[in-house]
Design an enzyme around this catalytic site. Structure first.
Site, PDB file in Angstrom:
ATOM      1  N   ALA A  11       8.379  15.714  37.964  1.00 16.96           N
ATOM      2  CA  ALA A  11       9.879  15.479  38.459  1.00 16.96           C
ATOM      3  C   ALA A  11      10.005  15.080  39.824  1.00 16.96           C
ATOM      4  O   ALA A  11       9.418  15.388  40.595  1.00 16.96           O
ATOM      5  CB  ALA A  11      10.578  17.003  38.214  1.00 16.96           C
ATOM      6  N   SER A  12      10.833  14.150  39.809  1.00 12.63           N
ATOM      7  CA  SER A  12      11.240  13.604  41.224  1.00 12.63           C
ATOM      8  C   SER A  12      12.324  14.196  41.929  1.00 12.63           C
ATOM      9  O   SER A  12      12.625  14.098  43.199  1.00 12.63           O
ATOM     10  CB  SER A  12      11.436  12.054  41.110  1.00 12.63           C
ATOM     11  OG  SER A  12      12.821  11.817  40.137  1.00 12.63           O
ATOM     12  N   SER A  13      13.208  15.283  40.967  1.00 14.25           N
ATOM     13  CA  SER A  13      14.255  15.867  41.620  1.00 14.25           C
ATOM     14  C   SER A  13      14.406  17.260  40.784  1.00 14.25           C
ATOM     15  O   SER A  13      13.972  17.213  39.583  1.00 14.25           O
ATOM     16  CB  SER A  13      15.488  15.153  41.849  1.00 14.25           C
ATOM     17  OG  SER A  13      16.056  14.784  40.494  1.00 14.25           O
TER      18      SER A  13
END
Length: 288
Positions: A11-13
């Site tokens: 996940a990037s966030s």
């Protein structure tokens, strides 16, 4: 053991992780991996998708606020052990971190992963209970805070919903002036066969209140409310209360049993660990 096929996404966030969880009911969050991956190896867990949040900067680090310290859920055990801020403001965290597993695990495993996994023999649940921490979780409807005494719902079960992510642990300040952690380690796993966390507030002429939490003994870590209520009085009187405090902590507790420790042995280990933790916390110090 031959691994089974599983999809992996980084996940990037936090918001992206939440979106993935909402769309994939069988997905599991991966942080340090030292609780989930062994369960997958033993086929005790079989998620079809792993969502890695371990490298998200927003979930790392320790921040000091005016009335609390907040700890990112992806902060490693080693980072907690080394933190100068925690040693000064909430020393029970670095104290407990020193006896978690081994350096390899401490450098990869995370506090959030351990708390959500809620192993009945894990160290962090007892620390969170003794420090009266609040767990902040994020979900599709926003974020909410869960007091530690409401967080652990039973054997490897917490109040975190499948589509939520634990983001931060909040520890109120000022923290108790006296803390101690005693643990009897399982010789193979390093988990607690029995362990006790003690936090005592120091007043002008003695102790005004305290908290006691136990892990390893029952099907979930627990706060010993009646025992903690006895942690008040003068410096001179409290050592005489130790036996009564210990007995109050384990009244009506149903112990775990396994091949290493039966119920009676585990209860006795719990009593011994708590007594030693109380002695540690009550030991006179320079300036008292």
């Amino acid at each position: 053991m031959i691994p089974y096929e599983v999809e992996y996404l980084r996940a990037s966030s936090v918001q992206q992780a939440l979106s993935i969880l909402a769309q994939n009911p069988e997905a599991k969050i991966l942080a340090g991996g030292h609780t989930l991956l062994p369960m997958m190896k033993l086929r005790l867990a079989r998620p079809g998708l792993l969502v890695d949040i371990g490298r998200l900067p927003e979930l790392r680090g320790i921040v000091v606020h005016e009335d609390s310290v907040s700890i990112g859920s992806a902060t490693t055990h080693a980072e907690l052990e080394a933190s100068a801020e925690l040693k000064r403001l909430a020393p029970l965290f670095p104290l407990a971190a020193t006896v978690i597993a081994d350096p390899t695990v401490r450098n990869r495993g995370t506090i959030g992963g351990a708390l959500v996994h809620a192993d009945p023999s894990a160290d962090w649940p007892a620390v969170a209970l003794a420090m009266d921490a609040e767990m902040e979780v994020a979900g599709g409807q926003g974020s909410r805070r869960i007091p530690a005494h409401e967080f652990f719902a039973g054997f490897m079960s917490t109040a975190v919903e499948p589509d939520e992510v634990l983001t931060r642990i909040h520890v109120p300040l000022p923290a108790p002036g006296r803390v101690a952690y005693r643990k009897f380690r399982h010789p193979s796993s390093g988990y607690a066969v029995a362990a006790a966390a003690v936090a005592i507030n120091v007043a002008k002429d003695g102790y005004s209140w305290g908290r006691i939490a136990i892990t390893g003994v029952a099907d979930a870590a627990f706060r010993a409310w009646e025992a903690g209520a006895l942690l008040e009085g003068s410096f001179a009187d409290l050592p005489d209360k130790v036996d009564a405090i210990v007995e109050a902590a384990f009244t009506n507790v149903t112990p775990l049993e396994d091949n290493f420790a039966d119920g009676a042995y585990r209860l006795q280990l719990g009593r011994v660990m708590l007594k030693r933790a109380l002695v540690d916390a009550l030991e006179p110090r320079r300036g008292d």
